[in-house]
Enzyme design. Structure first.
Site, short mmCIF file in Angstrom:
data_model
loop_
_atom_site.label_atom_id
_atom_site.label_comp_id
_atom_site.label_asym_id
_atom_site.label_seq_id
_atom_site.Cartn_x
_atom_site.Cartn_y
_atom_site.Cartn_z
N TYR A 98 -20.57 26.11 26.29
CA TYR A 98 -21.49 27.68 26.67
C TYR A 98 -20.26 28.72 27.31
CZ TYR A 98 -24.13 31.46 28.15
OH TYR A 98 -25.05 32.23 29.07
N ASP A 141 -4.39 33.35 15.60
CA ASP A 141 -4.99 33.97 15.51
C ASP A 141 -5.61 34.79 17.27
OD1 ASP A 141 -6.16 36.56 14.13
OD2 ASP A 141 -8.10 35.64 13.82
N LYS A 143 -6.58 37.02 19.95
CA LYS A 143 -6.95 38.29 20.15
C LYS A 143 -7.27 38.59 21.24
CE LYS A 143 -9.06 38.96 15.08
NZ LYS A 143 -9.10 39.17 14.08
N ASN A 146 -11.04 37.04 20.19
CA ASN A 146 -11.13 34.93 19.85
C ASN A 146 -11.56 34.91 21.15
OD1 ASN A 146 -11.36 35.36 17.21
ND2 ASN A 146 -9.32 35.37 16.63
N ASP A 159 -12.93 29.74 17.73
CA ASP A 159 -12.13 30.45 16.99
C ASP A 159 -10.74 29.91 16.51
OD1 ASP A 159 -12.66 31.65 13.96
OD2 ASP A 159 -13.53 33.74 15.06
N THR A 177 -6.32 43.22 11.40
CA THR A 177 -6.19 43.38 12.49
C THR A 177 -4.47 43.34 12.12
OG1 THR A 177 -5.25 44.74 14.30
CG2 THR A 177 -6.44 43.21 14.83
#
Ligand code: AMP
Length: 284
Positions: A98, A141, A143, A146, A159, A177
């Site tokens: 979490y 990836d 960004k 994420n 992610d 993007t």
């Protein structure tokens, strides 16, 4: 969080009955994430619910399998833990660490961070990416969407849906993007772990300026700017910060600064604190 009670348990098969479900934390492309508590240990987690039909429709089952395989084996304070998964006839459930302070994206949204905060974030990302690369995992990836923030304010890379086990030299289709992608990826050339180093440079810039450096309102223009590394660092940025960004956003992948050298860069040494807690103290 050092594993916690979820980790202490022997590998087992979970079911929905093991959890009390709380408020929704957010909605993603393929399902929703809920706050949840494991009944026996009272351990709080994020429970991500994915619908099998949507995964199949969008042909991302292999991506999810890879994400589970990779993320469940990574152990780093700045990488969101994936404790396990289970499924029923229609859904797949991921048991996630979490991240109490939510998305980095929401904190950023055009805002700028001060140098201690930006440098602390860059250092924690460099450290966790270096760990991934030592396990031959490339995130690919990275960004703000994420990256989540934990209770203590530390970043949690999430992610891993696009991540791969290196080496892998293949062309990729580019959806979403372009802003965080390096020249070799937008040009469809082969790429390696240094794509994450480039993305770190983009994030460092965005933390200090508020927007990524090659952002435009057209894909073609962004493509051209990335490809020619048409980088303009405003004079408001300190000399050392500009130097670090310039060493990360280099066209030739082999010439990008090594992640271990990011941690030794003068700007990081000057501004990064070990924990965001000490940063919070400095603010007050
Ligand atoms: P995703 O499907 O992974 O894009 O998640 C959707 C949204 O749920 C995210 O944008 C976050 O706001 C939230 N979220 C996802 N995972 C967690 C987590 N482990 N802890 C807290 N919030 C989360």
């Amino acid at each position: 969080m050092g594993g916690g009670p979820m980790h202490a348990q022997a590998p087992r098969s979970w079911t929905l009955d093991d959890f009390e479900i709380g408020k929704p934390l957010g909605k993603g492309q393929f399902g929703s994430v809920y706050l949840a508590r494991e009944k026996k240990t009272k351990y709080i987690v994020g429970l991500k619910v994915l619908f099998k039909s949507q995964l199949v429709k969008n042909r991302v089952e292999h991506q999810l399998r890879r994400e589970i395989e990779i993320q469940s084996h990574l152990r780093h304070p700045n990488i969101l833990r994936l404790f396990g998964y289970f499924y029923d006839d229609t859904r797949i459930f991921l048991i996630l660490e979490y991240a109490a302070r939510g998305e980095l994206y929401k904190q950023l949204c055009g805002h700028q961070f001060d140098e201690p905060r930006a440098a602390t974030y860059v250092a924690s990302l460099a450290h966790s990416l270096n760990y991934c690369h030592s396990k031959h995992v490339i995130h690919r990836d990275l960004k703000p969407e994420n990256i989540l923030i934990g209770l203590n304010g530390d970043l949690k890379i999430a992610d891993f849906g696009w991540s791969v086990h290196a080496p892998r030299n293949r062309r990729t289709t580019l959806c979403g993007t372009l802003d965080y992608l390096p020249p070799e990826m937008v040009e469809g050339k082969s790429h390696d772990h240094t794509v994450d180093v480039w993305a770190l440079g983009i994030l460092a810039y965005e933390f200090l300026i508020g927007t990524p450096p090659f952002e435009t309102d057209s894909r073609q223009a962004t493509f051209r700017k990335i490809s020619s590394v048409d980088l303009c660092i405003p004079s408001t940025i300190s000399r050392n910060a500009a130097d670090l960004i310039g060493r990360l956003l280099v066209k030739d992948p082999a010439e990008r600064l090594a992640l271990k050298d990011v941690l030794r860069h003068p700007w990081i040494l000057e501004h990064a604190s070990d924990t965001l807690a000490s940063l919070e103290r400095r603010k007050s």
